[in-house]
Design an enzyme around this catalytic site. Structure first.
Site, short mmCIF file in Angstrom:
data_model
loop_
_atom_site.label_atom_id
_atom_site.label_comp_id
_atom_site.label_asym_id
_atom_site.label_seq_id
_atom_site.Cartn_x
_atom_site.Cartn_y
_atom_site.Cartn_z
N GLY A 41 0.80 -1.22 0.00
CA GLY A 41 0.00 0.00 0.00
C GLY A 41 0.83 1.26 0.00
O GLY A 41 0.42 2.30 0.53
N THR A 43 1.59 3.33 -2.35
CA THR A 43 1.38 4.21 -3.51
C THR A 43 0.58 5.46 -3.15
O THR A 43 0.40 6.34 -3.99
CB THR A 43 0.65 3.46 -4.64
OG1 THR A 43 -0.60 2.96 -4.15
CG2 THR A 43 1.49 2.30 -5.15
N LEU A 94 -3.10 -7.87 -3.42
CA LEU A 94 -3.10 -8.51 -2.09
C LEU A 94 -4.35 -9.33 -1.81
O LEU A 94 -4.34 -10.18 -0.93
CB LEU A 94 -2.94 -7.44 -1.01
CG LEU A 94 -1.52 -7.11 -0.60
CD1 LEU A 94 -1.51 -5.90 0.30
CD2 LEU A 94 -0.85 -8.29 0.09
N ASN A 120 0.82 -2.64 5.36
CA ASN A 120 0.13 -1.36 5.46
C ASN A 120 -1.15 -1.24 4.64
O ASN A 120 -2.07 -0.53 5.01
CB ASN A 120 1.12 -0.25 5.01
CG ASN A 120 0.44 1.08 4.79
OD1 ASN A 120 0.22 1.86 5.72
ND2 ASN A 120 0.10 1.37 3.53
N THR A 141 -8.21 -8.56 1.57
CA THR A 141 -7.13 -7.59 1.32
C THR A 141 -6.43 -7.16 2.60
O THR A 141 -5.19 -7.21 2.70
CB THR A 141 -7.70 -6.34 0.62
OG1 THR A 141 -8.38 -6.74 -0.57
CG2 THR A 141 -6.58 -5.36 0.28
N TYR A 197 -23.95 -7.81 5.22
CA TYR A 197 -22.71 -7.05 5.13
C TYR A 197 -22.86 -5.61 5.62
O TYR A 197 -23.83 -4.93 5.31
CB TYR A 197 -22.22 -7.03 3.68
CG TYR A 197 -20.90 -6.29 3.51
CD1 TYR A 197 -19.70 -6.88 3.89
CD2 TYR A 197 -20.87 -5.00 2.98
CE1 TYR A 197 -18.50 -6.22 3.74
CE2 TYR A 197 -19.66 -4.32 2.83
CZ TYR A 197 -18.48 -4.94 3.22
OH TYR A 197 -17.30 -4.27 3.08
#
Length: 327
Positions: A41, A43, A94, A120, A141, A197
């Site tokens: 992570g 970016t 991921l 991260n 993820t 959910y």
């Protein structure tokens, strides 16, 4: 109440740092480090700031990224400031076990050491989505992808630490929101394929799982006398991409009003960088950090039997999906 006041006032804790400390400040005594770190992570947001600061301190940074264009832009930005910085990029999703496994093989082929692993990357999805492995996307993820990544890279980290005499460090990014999860709603099967959910609940559950993962892995590493530590960190409330995903009038209005409570990206990355590099964090393992100091997590996050059960279920699921694929 005392912790809240300390946070608002930016009062330093035992480490000498507090909520106002930046990533550069907490690593100022860590220059010219010839280490290798993998940062997921990296970016955007906290991740790219973590990568920038570690690179500035001489660390070789490896970035597994789903978006290669964003990764290339991050690399260019970092190298403008630190021209000698070594940044390696790999295309990685991921949420996909196969993609994580490929990244591991590609990284191993380089023959590099591995001193630091920073788990991260994180997403917050308002809608129910599933990964290619048929697992709810947030859990896949934020937690399971990092679980697999850690499991695959662990021997390389142990080997590096034994060969160099430098303690390896694993950092799991969590959140204070983990404490919202109640024991009766923390069901592995429901987290994989939820019937009802709720995005906030899914995110909180994934962040609780990352702490339990750190607790169990710390226990296992101690039992092996391995020179590798693993800790969980809460970065604070930072206006990152996860927040922007829920952009709207109410959200923006609330964040304008609460702007004094929000951390800058550099303040948000400070705890990760502190635990990754500071000599003061040497030897700390199985802990939960906030504002660059050890902090308290929920009773459920401290439950050793829950941590071990989650580890066993996670490992069994991944091995079934990777090595005994369903038709």
């Amino acid at each position: 109440m005392k912790e809240t006041l300390r946070y608002l006032a930016g009062i330093a804790g035992p480490s000498g740092y507090g909520s106002n400390s930046t990533a550069e400040q907490v690593t100022q005594d860590s220059a010219s480090l010839h280490l290798t770190a993998i940062i997921t992570g990296a970016t955007s947001g906290i991740g790219v700031e973590t990568a920038r600061v570690l690179a500035k301190r001489g660390v070789r940074v490896v970035i597994p990224a789903r978006d290669l264009k964003k990764a290339a832009e991050a690399k260019e930005t970092i190298q403008k400031e630190s021209p000698k910085a070594e940044i390696l990029i790999f295309e990685t999703d991921l949420s996909s076990f196969a993609s994580v496994k490929k990244f591991y093989s590609d990284f191993l082929a380089l023959g590099l050491p591995l001193n630091i692993l920073i788990n991260n990357a994180g997403i917050f999805s308002q809608n129910l989505e599933f990964s290619e492995d048929k697992i709810e996307m947030t859990f896949a993820t934020n937690y399971l992808g990092h679980f697999l990544l850690t499991e695959l890279l662990l021997e390389k980290m142990i080997e590096t630490a034994a060969g160099t005499g430098i303690q390896g460090r694993i950092i799991n990014l969590s959140s204070v929101i983990h404490s919202w999860v109640k024991r009766d709603s923390f069901s592995f099967n429901q987290m994989i394929r939820p019937k009802n959910y709720n995005g906030t609940r899914a995110y909180a559950q994934s962040k609780l799982a990352t702490i339990l993962h750190a607790k169990e892995m710390a226990r296992q590493l101690k039992a092996r006398n391995a020179r590798v530590t693993i800790n969980a960190v809460h970065p604070g409330i930072v206006k990152t991409g996860i927040i922007r995903a829920h952009k709207g009038y109410i959200t923006d209005s609330l964040y304008f009003i609460a702007s004094k409570l929000l951390k800058s990206t550099s303040q948000g990355a400070s705890t990760t960088c502190y635990v990754a590099l500071s000599p003061q964090a040497e030897g700390a393992t199985g802990k939960y950090f906030a504002d660059c100091n050890e902090s308290n997590c929920s009773a459920l996050a401290n439950d050793e039997s829950e941590a071990h059960k989650l580890w066993k279920l996670s490992r069994a699921l991944i091995h079934r999906r990777l090595y005994q694929p369903q038709a």
